[in-house]
Design a protein around this motif. Structure first.
Motif, PDB file in Angstrom:
ATOM      1  N   THR A   1      37.704  38.664  44.303  1.00  0.00           N
ATOM      2  CA  THR A   1      37.820  39.234  42.957  1.00  0.00           C
ATOM      3  C   THR A   1      37.041  40.541  42.865  1.00  0.00           C
ATOM      4  O   THR A   1      37.540  41.531  42.320  1.00  0.00           O
ATOM      5  N   LEU A   2      35.834  40.572  43.396  1.00  0.00           N
ATOM      6  CA  LEU A   2      35.036  41.802  43.386  1.00  0.00           C
ATOM      7  C   LEU A   2      35.738  42.923  44.142  1.00  0.00           C
ATOM      8  O   LEU A   2      35.738  44.075  43.702  1.00  0.00           O
ATOM      9  N   GLU A   3      36.331  42.602  45.262  1.00  0.00           N
ATOM     10  CA  GLU A   3      37.064  43.600  46.046  1.00  0.00           C
ATOM     11  C   GLU A   3      38.269  44.121  45.258  1.00  0.00           C
ATOM     12  O   GLU A   3      38.534  45.319  45.240  1.00  0.00           O
ATOM     13  N   PHE A   4      38.987  43.224  44.595  1.00  0.00           N
ATOM     14  CA  PHE A   4      40.122  43.636  43.773  1.00  0.00           C
ATOM     15  C   PHE A   4      39.668  44.575  42.660  1.00  0.00           C
ATOM     16  O   PHE A   4      40.288  45.604  42.418  1.00  0.00           O
ATOM     17  N   TRP A   5      38.594  44.219  41.972  1.00  0.00           N
ATOM     18  CA  TRP A   5      38.060  45.067  40.901  1.00  0.00           C
ATOM     19  C   TRP A   5      37.683  46.440  41.448  1.00  0.00           C
ATOM     20  O   TRP A   5      37.967  47.455  40.839  1.00  0.00           O
ATOM     21  N   SER A   6      37.011  46.445  42.591  1.00  0.00           N
ATOM     22  CA  SER A   6      36.576  47.699  43.198  1.00  0.00           C
ATOM     23  C   SER A   6      37.756  48.613  43.519  1.00  0.00           C
ATOM     24  O   SER A   6      37.698  49.817  43.307  1.00  0.00           O
TER      25      SER A   6
END
Length: 107
Positions: free
Chosen positions: A9-14
């Protein structure tokens, strides 16, 4: 109970919600050429950097009174003198930049 986003999820947001540059909104420019692009707010809104992603991230419709947009590369802000950093941070709070939380304490 605390819920934390997964690494996926963090990677997607980034990748989808953040830009590869930083924007700061100020009334005055308190420094000379510091290797950043500085434009009037109207000129910035006509530039290629002003798109739906940037508009939503910085909530341009919610920003208060400012004259200039400083567009810089990541890490530029950290290289500035403390007094200039303090001015820019105060300006972000004043203009209601959503990426700066209130109240903010300066170290």
């Amino acid at each position: 109970m605390k819920i934390y986003p997964s690494n996926q999820t963090l990677e997607f947001w980034s990748q989808n919600y953040f830009t590869d540059f930083d924007l700061f909104f100020v009334n005055n420019i308190p420094f000379k050429n510091e290797h950043a692009s500085i434009t009037s707010k109207d000129s910035f809104k006509e530039s290629s950097s002003f798109d739906i992603k940037t508009n939503n991230l910085y909530e341009f419709w919610n920003l208060n009174d400012y004259n200039y947009v400083i567009q810089s590369t990541k890490g530029w802000f950290e290289q500035l003198e403390c007094e200039i950093q303090e001015y820019i941070i105060k300006e972000q709070c004043r203009v209601n930049n959503p990426l700066f939380s209130k109240p903010i304490s300066l170290l």
